[in-house]
Write a protein that holds these residues in place. Sequence first.
Motif, PDB file in Angstrom:
ATOM      1  N   ASN A  20      -3.456   4.917  -1.498  1.00 11.76           N
ATOM      2  CA  ASN A  20      -3.970   3.714  -2.170  1.00 11.76           C
ATOM      3  C   ASN A  20      -4.411   2.650  -1.182  1.00 11.76           C
ATOM      4  OD1 ASN A  20      -3.238   5.086  -4.383  1.00 11.76           O
ATOM      5  ND2 ASN A  20      -1.887   3.525  -5.230  1.00 11.76           N
ATOM      6  N   MET A  21      -5.094   1.708  -1.687  1.00  9.56           N
ATOM      7  CA  MET A  21      -5.723   0.638  -0.938  1.00  9.56           C
ATOM      8  C   MET A  21      -5.075  -0.660  -1.349  1.00  9.56           C
ATOM      9  SD  MET A  21      -8.792   0.568   0.637  1.00  9.56           S
ATOM     10  CE  MET A  21      -7.890  -0.672   1.438  1.00  9.56           C
ATOM     11  N   ASN A  32       3.602   3.393   4.734  1.00 11.51           N
ATOM     12  CA  ASN A  32       2.168   3.620   4.801  1.00 11.51           C
ATOM     13  C   ASN A  32       1.773   4.902   5.505  1.00 11.51           C
ATOM     14  OD1 ASN A  32       0.759   1.334   3.474  1.00 11.51           O
ATOM     15  ND2 ASN A  32       2.208   0.227   4.776  1.00 11.51           N
ATOM     16  N   MET A  90       0.804  -1.214   0.000  1.00 11.24           N
ATOM     17  CA  MET A  90       0.000   0.000   0.000  1.00 11.24           C
ATOM     18  C   MET A  90       0.830   1.252   0.000  1.00 11.24           C
ATOM     19  SD  MET A  90      -1.831  -2.036   2.840  1.00 11.24           S
ATOM     20  CE  MET A  90      -0.460  -3.129   2.654  1.00 11.24           C
ATOM     21  N   ILE A  91       0.458   2.224  -0.744  1.00 13.70           N
ATOM     22  CA  ILE A  91       0.994   3.557  -0.508  1.00 13.70           C
ATOM     23  C   ILE A  91      -0.177   4.515  -0.373  1.00 13.70           C
ATOM     24  CG2 ILE A  91       3.359   3.729  -1.370  1.00 13.70           C
ATOM     25  CD1 ILE A  91       2.169   4.116  -4.158  1.00 13.70           C
ATOM     26  N   PRO A 139      -3.957  -1.222  11.080  1.00 11.99           N
ATOM     27  CA  PRO A 139      -2.633  -0.603  10.933  1.00 11.99           C
ATOM     28  C   PRO A 139      -2.607   0.420   9.799  1.00 11.99           C
ATOM     29  CG  PRO A 139      -2.451  -3.004  11.085  1.00 11.99           C
ATOM     30  CD  PRO A 139      -3.913  -2.680  10.940  1.00 11.99           C
ATOM     31  N   LEU A 140      -3.444   0.222   8.783  1.00 10.97           N
ATOM     32  CA  LEU A 140      -3.470   1.180   7.671  1.00 10.97           C
ATOM     33  C   LEU A 140      -4.098   2.502   8.079  1.00 10.97           C
ATOM     34  CD1 LEU A 140      -4.270  -1.035   4.597  1.00 10.97           C
ATOM     35  CD2 LEU A 140      -2.222   0.315   5.018  1.00 10.97           C
ATOM     36  N   ARG A 181      -9.291   4.173   3.690  1.00 10.01           N
ATOM     37  CA  ARG A 181      -8.848   3.189   4.683  1.00 10.01           C
ATOM     38  C   ARG A 181      -9.840   3.104   5.854  1.00 10.01           C
ATOM     39  NH1 ARG A 181      -2.274   4.169   5.209  1.00 10.01           N
ATOM     40  NH2 ARG A 181      -1.790   3.763   3.018  1.00 10.01           N
ATOM     41  N   SER A 191     -13.146   1.392   4.625  1.00  7.99           N
ATOM     42  CA  SER A 191     -12.978  -0.044   4.366  1.00  7.99           C
ATOM     43  C   SER A 191     -12.691  -0.810   5.654  1.00  7.99           C
ATOM     44  CB  SER A 191     -11.881  -0.283   3.323  1.00  7.99           C
ATOM     45  OG  SER A 191     -10.651   0.247   3.750  1.00  7.99           O
ATOM     46  N   THR A 202      -1.426   4.170  10.457  1.00  7.95           N
ATOM     47  CA  THR A 202      -0.255   4.756   9.799  1.00  7.95           C
ATOM     48  C   THR A 202      -0.651   5.966   8.956  1.00  7.95           C
ATOM     49  OG1 THR A 202      -0.452   3.066   8.061  1.00  7.95           O
ATOM     50  CG2 THR A 202       1.189   2.684   9.786  1.00  7.95           C
ATOM     51  N   ALA A 203      -1.862   5.973   8.391  1.00  6.51           N
ATOM     52  CA  ALA A 203      -2.319   7.165   7.670  1.00  6.51           C
ATOM     53  C   ALA A 203      -2.378   8.354   8.630  1.00  6.51           C
ATOM     54  CB  ALA A 203      -3.690   6.924   7.039  1.00  6.51           C
ATOM     55  N   ASN A 238      -6.956   9.831   4.841  1.00  4.55           N
ATOM     56  CA  ASN A 238      -7.178   8.720   3.904  1.00  4.55           C
ATOM     57  C   ASN A 238      -8.490   8.030   4.241  1.00  4.55           C
ATOM     58  OD1 ASN A 238      -6.982   6.247   2.512  1.00  4.55           O
ATOM     59  ND2 ASN A 238      -4.760   6.521   2.379  1.00  4.55           N
TER      60      ASN A 238
END
Lengths: 396, 396
Positions: A184-185, A391, A180-181, B299-300, B314, B317, B303-304, B311
């Motif tokens: 993005n997902m 991330n 992921m960046i 974690p996504l 994330r 979702s 970290t965002a 984001n």
Amino acid sequence: MAEEHRLPLGFRAAGYACGIKSDPQKLDLALFVSERPCAAAGVFTQNEVVGAPVKVCRERLPRETARGVIINSGNANACTGQTGIDDAVWVTAQVAGQIDCAAEDVLVCSTGVIGHFLPLDKLEAGIPSAASALDDGNHAFLAAARAMMTTDTVPKQASRTIRIKQGEVTISGACKGAAMIAPNMATMLAVVMTDARMSPAALESALQQAVDRSFNCISVDQHTSTSDTVLLLANGASGIEVDGGSQEFQQALEEVCRELALQIIRDAEGAEHFVTIDVTGARNREEAARIARSVADSPLVKTAITGNDPNWGRIVSAAGYAGVPFAEEECSLTINGHAVYERGAPTGIEEGPVSAAMQTGDVSIGLVIGRGEGACRFWTCDLTAEYVRLNSEYTT
Amino acid sequence: MAEEHRLPLGFRAAGYACGIKSDPQKLDLALFVSERPCAAAGVFTQNEVVGAPVKVCRERLPRETARGVIINSGNANACTGQTGIDDAVWVTAQVAGQIDCAAEDVLVCSTGVIGHFLPLDKLEAGIPSAASALDDGNHAFLAAARAMMTTDTVPKQASRTIRIKQGEVTISGACKGAAMIAPNMATMLAVVMTDARMSPAALESALQQAVDRSFNCISVDQHTSTSDTVLLLANGASGIEVDGGSQEFQQALEEVCRELALQIIRDAEGAEHFVTIDVTGARNREEAARIARSVADSPLVKTAITGNDPNWGRIVSAAGYAGVPFAEEECSLTINGHAVYERGAPTGIEEGPVSAAMQTGDVSIGLVIGRGEGACRFWTCDLTAEYVRLNSEYTT
């Protein structure tokens, strides 16, 4: 160098750069086409929020007359409402026009940034070019695998050829992984093709079983994407009929799926350790899987592995909050074959050699629950500062 | 400077350094003692693997005649089998000998390294010294709060004094938070005391409700410890009788618990952002909480937030894989008050100002589900490279 993988009989593939990704040189359009109608089945994300392509594919599958799959990277076409669905349908119609079939016989996947509409102009120009590049050679298969990639660093392919009855059947697949960046997902996409002849119902059940033991047994960061999709196409070009009960076919299919799934773990963002978790002695497979996933997703377990620390307390306690009842006196644990915890008590083992074994980058955790015969093998990776860096970079 | 907090009437406290921690100067033994018998209740970890002190406390609670609590840091006395239980019981007997009560009237908590036996010699020498330091002053209360700490950087206390009926009632508590160094285990421990008079049954139900809206609504890294414990003692020294239906008492108790819980989040290892998640419009509170926890533990998402990246894909979702059915067309999202996603579609807002708001270090996420009246407020922190560094250092 990537290993050479060949397509099953009667399949062609292409990878093309149509400009969806910011770097116009990067492949972002993959096509997989069968010369004849295929049986097709799919397994999809369990997320309540799903990308438009997932909605379109779910409606079309299983089916007996599929002809191909179009995949774009660089844009997930997710959280895009009715426009997104219309766009996904439109994309399949464009492909259908090129390969002479009904739009409904084309399946579609998208991966990349979420919440943006597909650039239809670029797809309208790119799809005929991609179609004219369709080829049955290994190079075309590799190009298609590359065109699926987002932040994957390597293309991911696997194949098996097995003898069944009077002849040979090939199963080949390509996938992209969970990397992921922002913004993005992550998305896990896979297309598996075979030249066996199978009914859609047999195909669907074979696929569900294979996915349960491969893609559903990996986790990088527990974040189920909106677009996870595994498709299986069987075109019968080998002339070999495979029924739902074929053990050889099922095994080969599982091997292909597992090989693809493990490539995703090996290419996980920032990962330094590849981790295999075997839970045995649970009451059933489902409970074993729940415990394995709880261990795999614990940030404390993952960071201990990053540091080559045989921190069994974190592993046992992560098993303990999985929501599966067990008695700690019946629980034992090995790390890379070293017994560290036995029937609820520490073995008092020297930690040095265990840590040294972990430094190889391959960590295997064996957890025995002592309640029954249920078992599950699960794969994950560690959690590194590099994962956090990748991330948390603010890129918008 | 820590704020001054006072003990409720009739309670004394002490903090003492008995040498369990490697640094002999560090406080590692806390005592909370009531001059008279208290009603006492507890809420404990849901982990299947629990520390010996949890087993001992569970057996003793609720009760009408509790006299005190002993807490040691530096050793969790978890995964230590029957010896661990015997040791925990022995520790309570040592305290009972000092304050002249039955061993069963003393409660016990331990936090620190897992899988090691308690150093009984150090405790045997330390407990009388700690008991002789018992005092009802603010300084003694603060010392006890300090003695509970593991890798917490600040002591954590909260208190409220409220008027009920003809007089004043005080509720005061101390806790330690979720901070870990390999191979130690995070543990969340809290002791809350009041000089109100309450029955054990009323106390237990008040505590469960308060914990559900405070300690059970925080997560640093989703790893439920083996030793999480919240104890509530009511000694009646104020002379004020509080029954189970007292809204004022319940509210003050919740405020004390919430204030302690939020101190844990603010002191979470490596954290740079304090995150409040409000889920509203779920079918019920339990579903709202499940969605909030799923967002908090991704974690996504974490970290965002580390990268001040709004984001929203994330977040949406992560809500989508919580296992709670909802329709994305009914889902809306705000970040620090900015509407970023409305009824299943992006609002197209400029991301710059949203990111700037996140840079304050305080992030508030508002997620509307559109299914009913269920709501939950949940707190978490971000995931930083520093968290990974702290928890992957190999220290054994």
